[in-house]
Design a protein around this motif. Structure first.
Motif, PDB file in Angstrom:
ATOM      1  N   ARG A 101      45.757  23.477 -28.868  1.00  0.00           N
ATOM      2  CA  ARG A 101      44.622  23.195 -29.738  1.00  0.00           C
ATOM      3  C   ARG A 101      44.456  21.688 -29.877  1.00  0.00           C
ATOM      4  O   ARG A 101      45.438  20.968 -30.096  1.00  0.00           O
ATOM      5  CB  ARG A 101      44.816  23.848 -31.110  1.00  0.00           C
ATOM      6  N   GLY A 102      43.227  21.227 -29.754  1.00  0.00           N
ATOM      7  CA  GLY A 102      42.974  19.802 -29.813  1.00  0.00           C
ATOM      8  C   GLY A 102      41.679  19.475 -30.518  1.00  0.00           C
ATOM      9  O   GLY A 102      40.945  20.366 -30.971  1.00  0.00           O
ATOM     10  N   PRO A 103      41.340  18.177 -30.614  1.00  0.00           N
ATOM     11  CA  PRO A 103      40.105  17.761 -31.284  1.00  0.00           C
ATOM     12  C   PRO A 103      38.880  18.376 -30.615  1.00  0.00           C
ATOM     13  O   PRO A 103      38.817  18.515 -29.396  1.00  0.00           O
ATOM     14  CB  PRO A 103      40.112  16.234 -31.106  1.00  0.00           C
ATOM     15  N   ARG A 104      37.894  18.712 -31.412  1.00  0.00           N
ATOM     16  CA  ARG A 104      36.711  19.409 -30.906  1.00  0.00           C
ATOM     17  C   ARG A 104      36.027  18.632 -29.794  1.00  0.00           C
ATOM     18  O   ARG A 104      35.676  19.198 -28.750  1.00  0.00           O
ATOM     19  CB  ARG A 104      35.727  19.667 -32.051  1.00  0.00           C
ATOM     20  N   HIS A 133      34.934  18.042 -24.036  1.00  0.00           N
ATOM     21  CA  HIS A 133      34.917  17.199 -22.843  1.00  0.00           C
ATOM     22  C   HIS A 133      35.597  17.919 -21.675  1.00  0.00           C
ATOM     23  O   HIS A 133      35.100  17.894 -20.544  1.00  0.00           O
ATOM     24  CB  HIS A 133      35.625  15.874 -23.147  1.00  0.00           C
ATOM     25  N   ILE A 134      36.718  18.582 -21.948  1.00  0.00           N
ATOM     26  CA  ILE A 134      37.415  19.336 -20.894  1.00  0.00           C
ATOM     27  C   ILE A 134      36.582  20.534 -20.463  1.00  0.00           C
ATOM     28  O   ILE A 134      36.409  20.799 -19.263  1.00  0.00           O
ATOM     29  CB  ILE A 134      38.799  19.789 -21.383  1.00  0.00           C
ATOM     30  N   MET A 135      36.029  21.264 -21.420  1.00  0.00           N
ATOM     31  CA  MET A 135      35.264  22.462 -21.094  1.00  0.00           C
ATOM     32  C   MET A 135      34.004  22.125 -20.308  1.00  0.00           C
ATOM     33  O   MET A 135      33.536  22.928 -19.492  1.00  0.00           O
ATOM     34  CB  MET A 135      34.906  23.219 -22.369  1.00  0.00           C
ATOM     35  N   ALA A 136      33.452  20.922 -20.520  1.00  0.00           N
ATOM     36  CA  ALA A 136      32.264  20.515 -19.774  1.00  0.00           C
ATOM     37  C   ALA A 136      32.569  20.430 -18.284  1.00  0.00           C
ATOM     38  O   ALA A 136      31.690  20.623 -17.441  1.00  0.00           O
ATOM     39  CB  ALA A 136      31.750  19.178 -20.291  1.00  0.00           C
ATOM     40  N   TYR A 137      33.823  20.161 -17.953  1.00  0.00           N
ATOM     41  CA  TYR A 137      34.226  20.112 -16.545  1.00  0.00           C
ATOM     42  C   TYR A 137      34.005  21.463 -15.876  1.00  0.00           C
ATOM     43  O   TYR A 137      33.684  21.548 -14.690  1.00  0.00           O
ATOM     44  CB  TYR A 137      35.695  19.701 -16.468  1.00  0.00           C
ATOM     45  N   PHE A 138      34.164  22.541 -16.655  1.00  0.00           N
ATOM     46  CA  PHE A 138      34.006  23.890 -16.110  1.00  0.00           C
ATOM     47  C   PHE A 138      32.592  24.429 -16.297  1.00  0.00           C
ATOM     48  O   PHE A 138      32.293  25.538 -15.859  1.00  0.00           O
ATOM     49  CB  PHE A 138      35.005  24.844 -16.778  1.00  0.00           C
ATOM     50  N   GLY A 139      31.742  23.684 -16.986  1.00  0.00           N
ATOM     51  CA  GLY A 139      30.364  24.105 -17.129  1.00  0.00           C
ATOM     52  C   GLY A 139      29.955  24.492 -18.526  1.00  0.00           C
ATOM     53  O   GLY A 139      28.849  24.999 -18.729  1.00  0.00           O
ATOM     54  N   GLY A 140      30.816  24.291 -19.527  1.00  0.00           N
ATOM     55  CA  GLY A 140      30.437  24.605 -20.890  1.00  0.00           C
ATOM     56  C   GLY A 140      31.479  25.415 -21.607  1.00  0.00           C
ATOM     57  O   GLY A 140      32.517  25.795 -21.050  1.00  0.00           O
ATOM     58  N   PRO A 141      31.216  25.724 -22.885  1.00  0.00           N
ATOM     59  CA  PRO A 141      32.229  26.375 -23.722  1.00  0.00           C
ATOM     60  C   PRO A 141      32.620  27.773 -23.270  1.00  0.00           C
ATOM     61  O   PRO A 141      33.728  28.223 -23.557  1.00  0.00           O
ATOM     62  CB  PRO A 141      31.563  26.408 -25.106  1.00  0.00           C
ATOM     63  N   ASN A 142      31.736  28.475 -22.564  1.00  0.00           N
ATOM     64  CA  ASN A 142      32.046  29.843 -22.131  1.00  0.00           C
ATOM     65  C   ASN A 142      32.293  29.942 -20.626  1.00  0.00           C
ATOM     66  O   ASN A 142      32.294  31.033 -20.058  1.00  0.00           O
ATOM     67  CB  ASN A 142      30.905  30.787 -22.523  1.00  0.00           C
ATOM     68  N   ALA A 143      32.498  28.808 -19.996  1.00  0.00           N
ATOM     69  CA  ALA A 143      32.656  28.788 -18.543  1.00  0.00           C
ATOM     70  C   ALA A 143      34.051  29.265 -18.147  1.00  0.00           C
ATOM     71  O   ALA A 143      34.991  29.291 -18.946  1.00  0.00           O
ATOM     72  CB  ALA A 143      32.407  27.384 -18.008  1.00  0.00           C
ATOM     73  N   SER A 144      34.178  29.643 -16.885  1.00  0.00           N
ATOM     74  CA  SER A 144      35.455  30.095 -16.340  1.00  0.00           C
ATOM     75  C   SER A 144      35.671  29.433 -14.985  1.00  0.00           C
ATOM     76  O   SER A 144      34.794  28.730 -14.469  1.00  0.00           O
ATOM     77  CB  SER A 144      35.477  31.616 -16.193  1.00  0.00           C
ATOM     78  N   PHE A 145      36.831  29.649 -14.414  1.00  0.00           N
ATOM     79  CA  PHE A 145      37.144  29.089 -13.107  1.00  0.00           C
ATOM     80  C   PHE A 145      37.970  30.093 -12.309  1.00  0.00           C
ATOM     81  O   PHE A 145      38.534  31.042 -12.872  1.00  0.00           O
ATOM     82  CB  PHE A 145      37.883  27.758 -13.237  1.00  0.00           C
ATOM     83  N   LEU A 204      42.753  26.834 -24.172  1.00  0.00           N
ATOM     84  CA  LEU A 204      42.418  25.758 -25.099  1.00  0.00           C
ATOM     85  C   LEU A 204      41.631  26.292 -26.287  1.00  0.00           C
ATOM     86  O   LEU A 204      40.907  27.280 -26.173  1.00  0.00           O
ATOM     87  CB  LEU A 204      41.567  24.689 -24.399  1.00  0.00           C
ATOM     88  N   ALA A 205      41.774  25.618 -27.400  1.00  0.00           N
ATOM     89  CA  ALA A 205      40.973  25.919 -28.581  1.00  0.00           C
ATOM     90  C   ALA A 205      40.808  24.638 -29.385  1.00  0.00           C
ATOM     91  O   ALA A 205      41.557  23.671 -29.212  1.00  0.00           O
ATOM     92  CB  ALA A 205      41.636  27.002 -29.429  1.00  0.00           C
ATOM     93  N   MET A 206      39.805  24.624 -30.254  1.00  0.00           N
ATOM     94  CA  MET A 206      39.544  23.456 -31.089  1.00  0.00           C
ATOM     95  C   MET A 206      40.282  23.585 -32.409  1.00  0.00           C
ATOM     96  O   MET A 206      40.522  24.687 -32.907  1.00  0.00           O
ATOM     97  CB  MET A 206      38.045  23.329 -31.352  1.00  0.00           C
TER      98      MET A 206
END
Length: 570
Positions: free
Chosen positions: A367-370, A375-387, A430-432
Motif C-alpha cells: 500500500r502506498g500514496p495515492r 503513477h504505477i497503474m498508469a503504466y498499465f493503462g489505468g486503475p482497472n488495467a491488467s497485464f 497494489l493499493a492506495m
C-alpha cells in the motif's frame, strides 16, 4: 481501592528493575516445522521450532497455546494485542473448526475491550473480556499474560483457519496494555468492579484504511492521576509507571524479552508462497535468533522510527528524559523504483515528513500514496488495467542503501474472472493508503505480504524500556532468486498447461515436526509439507480452483491484518 493502590506501588517499585540483560549467542527458532525441546526461562542457546500456516498467501497463522487450549492465531507485526475467540461466542463462532478458548478458565480482570479494525466505514471489530492466562508458543510460556477472550466478532477469521490474532508489535500501541494501565492509575475501583469503564474510544482515534489506530496517552497526564509514592519515598512519574507496566501488562514478546527468555530480543519471519508457484521459502517464525545458517551480518539493518511525545508518542521516563519510543515497525525508505525507474515522491504529504514504511505481516498488499500508486497503474493503462501474468515487473524499495525487490511472482495477482487460459491476466498487488499527517503515523508505505514473501525480515526489539541503550531495528535479506524471470515463465506455463488453473493452497499452522528440504535464495530454508493438526481436514485445506471459479477475497484493510470475505464464483 486497596488492590489498585498496591498494584500502582508495585509498578513504582519495579521501575528501576525492569530492563534487558546482556545478550548471548544463539536463539530459539520457530520455523515452519517444530522440534520439541525444553526451554529455560533464562537466556540459552536452546533451539525450538513451530510452524506458520498459510491461507491463500494472504493470511499467515501460528499455533499458540492459551491456557489449556491450543489453537491457531493470525501472525501480525502491525498490531500488539493478543485475542482469541472463546466458547462464550455465539453465531458464526459455533461453526469454527479450530479450538476456541474455554471461558471458564479465564482469570477475568473485570475489564472489557472493543478492538476496532480499519476505519469508521469498515465496522470490523472483536470484543470481549480482558483476562489473564498462561500463553505458550514454541516451547516458551508466559504466565498471567493479558489477552482478550472475544465473545463477539464480525471478522471472518474462521474462514482462514484461525481463532484470533497474535500481535508482535510494541507495547504503546497495545490497547489492552493502555486499558489495564489506565484502569489502575486513573480509577479507584477494585478490579472486579471495573466492568463498564470507558472503552477503547476513550483511548484511541479510529485508524484510516491501511493504518492502525494512533494511540493516545492523555490518560498519563499528571493532573488526572493521584500522587503515589514508591516504597523508597520517591514519586514516580506517570511515564515511569507506564514503562514499568510493560513487564506486567505488555504484549507477549515484550514480556518474554523482559523475563530473559530469549537469546536475543529478536524475531524473524519468512512467508511461504503457495498460490502463484508452490514452494519457495518456508513459512517461518524465528524467536531469539535467525534461522540456522544465517548470520546477522548478512542482513541490511535499518533503525525503527521513534515518536517523540511532541509527535504523539509515549512520554519519556524521569530517569531518561531524552528517550523516544517506537510505536510500530516503521523504517526509513531511501527511494522506490518501478521497473528500474525511480518513482516521484508523493505530493500529498509534507516534504518535511521523511519517507518511511510500515513492515506488516497482516497486510495482504503493498500500500502506498495515492498519487504514486496511480503513477504505477498508469503504466498499465489505468486503475482497472491488467497485464499478461508472464510479464516481469519489478517494484523495488531502497532501504539502508540496498535494493529489495518484490518478487515478480508476488507482484502479480491473477484476475478472478479471467476466462483466458492461453494468456492469463494479472493485476498489480497494489493499493492506495492515506498520506501521513499531523497527529497520526508518519509512514507513507505499508509493505505487506507481497514484499514479505520476497525477504526474510528480522525484527530487533532492543531495549524495550530504554531504547537509547539498545535501539530497535529491522534487518532485511532478499529471498528473490536470480533466475526469478525464468521461474515466473515456468509457473505461467504450468498454469496454461493445466487449462488455466492457478493453485490456491491453504495449510493450517502445523503442530507436528518436519525437516527442511534444502535452502532457497541466500540460504533461507525452503518450504516443506507441514504436519497438520488433528482438527484440520486435508480436503478443506488444499485445493485448486480454475480461473473462472477463483475464490474472491474481499480484502478489508484492518489495523494490522487483513480480514477475508470469501465469495466463490461458480
Amino acid at each position: 481501592m486497596f488492590t489498585t493502590i498496591v498494584l500502582a506501588l508495585s509498578l513504582a517499585a519495579s521501575v528501576s528493575s525492569v530492563g534487558v540483560a546482556a545478550r548471548t549467542d544463539g536463539g530459539i527458532h520457530l520455523p515452519m516445522y517444530r522440534t520439541v525441546a525444553s526451554v529455560s526461562q533464562k537466556r540459552s542457546t536452546m533451539i525450538s521450532a513451530v510452524g506458520l500456516g498459510d491461507f491463500l498467501d494472504v493470511t499467515y497463522t501460528v499455533s499458540v497455546t492459551v491456557g489449556n487450549t491450543e489453537t491457531t492465531l493470525v501472525l501480525d507485526t502491525g498490531s500488539s494485542d493478543l485475542w482469541v475467540v472463546s466458547d462464550a461466542c455465539s453465531g458464526e463462532c459455533t461453526d469454527s473448526v479450530v479450538p476456541l478458548y474455554s471461558i471458564a478458565s479465564l482469570n477475568d480482570t473485570g475489564l472489557d475491550v472493543l478492538l476496532l479494525y480499519g476505519d469508521s466505514r469498515t465496522g470490523t471489530y472483536a470484543s470481549g473480556p480482558i483476562g489473564q492466562d498462561s500463553v505458550g508458543i514454541g516451547g516458551l510460556s508466559v504466565a498471567s499474560q493479558t489477552f482478550a477472550a472475544a465473545n463477539s466478532t464480525n471478522t471472518t477469521i474462521f474462514q482462514t483457519g484461525s481463532a484470533g490474532i497474535l500481535g508482535l508489535g510494541f507495547p504503546p500501541i497495545s490497547l489492552m496494555w493502555r486499558e489495564r494501565l489506565q484502569a489502575d492509575l486513573v480509577n479507584s475501583q477494585s478490579p472486579l468492579s471495573k466492568r463498564g469503564l470507558p472503552g477503547p474510544s476513550a483511548n484511541i482515534s479510529t485508524g484510516s484504511i491501511g493504518q492502525p489506530p494512533f494511540p493516545s496517552f492523555d490518560f498519563l497526564k499528571p493532573a488526572l492521576l493521584k500522587k503515589r509514592q514508591a516504597p523508597d519515598g520517591t514519586s514516580p512519574s506517570p511515564a515511569d509507571l507506564a514503562i514499568a507496566s510493560f513487564a506486567h501488562y505488555g504484549p507477549l514478546f515484550t514480556r518474554l524479552i523482559g523475563q530473559d527468555a530469549l537469546a536475543l530480543p529478536l524475531i524473524a519471519t519468512t512467508l511461504q508462497r503457495d498460490s502463484f508457484q508452490i514452494g519457495g521459502n518456508a513459512g517461518m517464525l524465528s524467536i531469539g535468533g535467525l534461522p540456522a545458517g544465517l548470520q546477522i551480518t548478512q542482513l541490511t539493518w535499518a533503525p525503527v522510527r521513534g515518536y517523540s511525545s511532541d509527535e504523539g508518542g509515549l512520554p519519556p521516563p524521569s530517569d531518561s528524559p531524552a528517550e523516544v519510543y517506537p510505536l510500530v515497525w516503521e523504517i526509513a525508505v531511501d527511494d522506490v523504483y518501478f521497473d528500474g525507474v525511480k518513482l516521484p515522491r508523493s505530493i500529498l504529504s509534507s516534504p518535511a515528513i521523511s519517507l518511511s514504511a510500515l513492515i506488516d505481516t497482516g497486510n495482504s498488499l503493498v500500500r502506498g500514496p495515492r498519487d504514486v500508486v496511480e503513477h504505477i497503474m498508469a503504466y498499465f493503462g489505468g486503475p482497472n488495467a491488467s497485464f499478461d501474468c508472464k510479464e516481469v515487473h519489478n517494484l523495488t524499495f531502497q532501504i539502508g542503501g540496498s535494493m529489495f525487490t518484490v518478487d515478480p511472482r508476488d507482484f502479480a495477482h491473477p484476475l478472478q474472472d479471467d476466462s483466458s487460459s492461453e494468456s492469463p491476466r494479472c493485476t498489480p498487488a497494489l493499493a492506495m493508503t492515506d498520506p501521513p499527517g499531523q497527529g497520526g503515523f508518519l509512514y507513507s508505505w505499508s509493505l505487506g505480504d507481497p514484499f514479505l514473501k520476497s525477504v526474510l525480515v528480522a525484527y530487533y526489539y532492543g531495549n524495550v524500556t530504554h531504547p537509547s541503550q539498545d535501539p530497535p531495528k529491522i534487518g532485511l535479506l532478499s529471498t528473490v532468486p536470480s533466475d526469478v524471470a525464468s521461474q515466473l515463465q515456468q509457473a505461467i506455463q504450468a498454469v496454461v498447461s493445466s487449462g488455466g488453473q492457478f493453485p490456491a493452497i491453504a495449510e493450517s499452522a502445523p503442530t507436528g515436526t518436519a525437516i527442511s528440504s534444502g535452502t532457497a535464495a541466500n540460504g533461507v530454508p525452503q518450504a516443506t509439507h507441514a504436519d497438520l493438526p488433528s482438527y484440520a481436514s486435508n480436503a478443506a485445506l488444499t485445493f485448486a480452483l480454475r480461473t473462472k471459479a477463483w475464490t474472491s477475497l474481499a480484502l478489508a484493510t484492518t489495523t494490522g491484518f487483513v480480514l477475508l470475505g470469501i465469495v466463490t464464483y461458480l
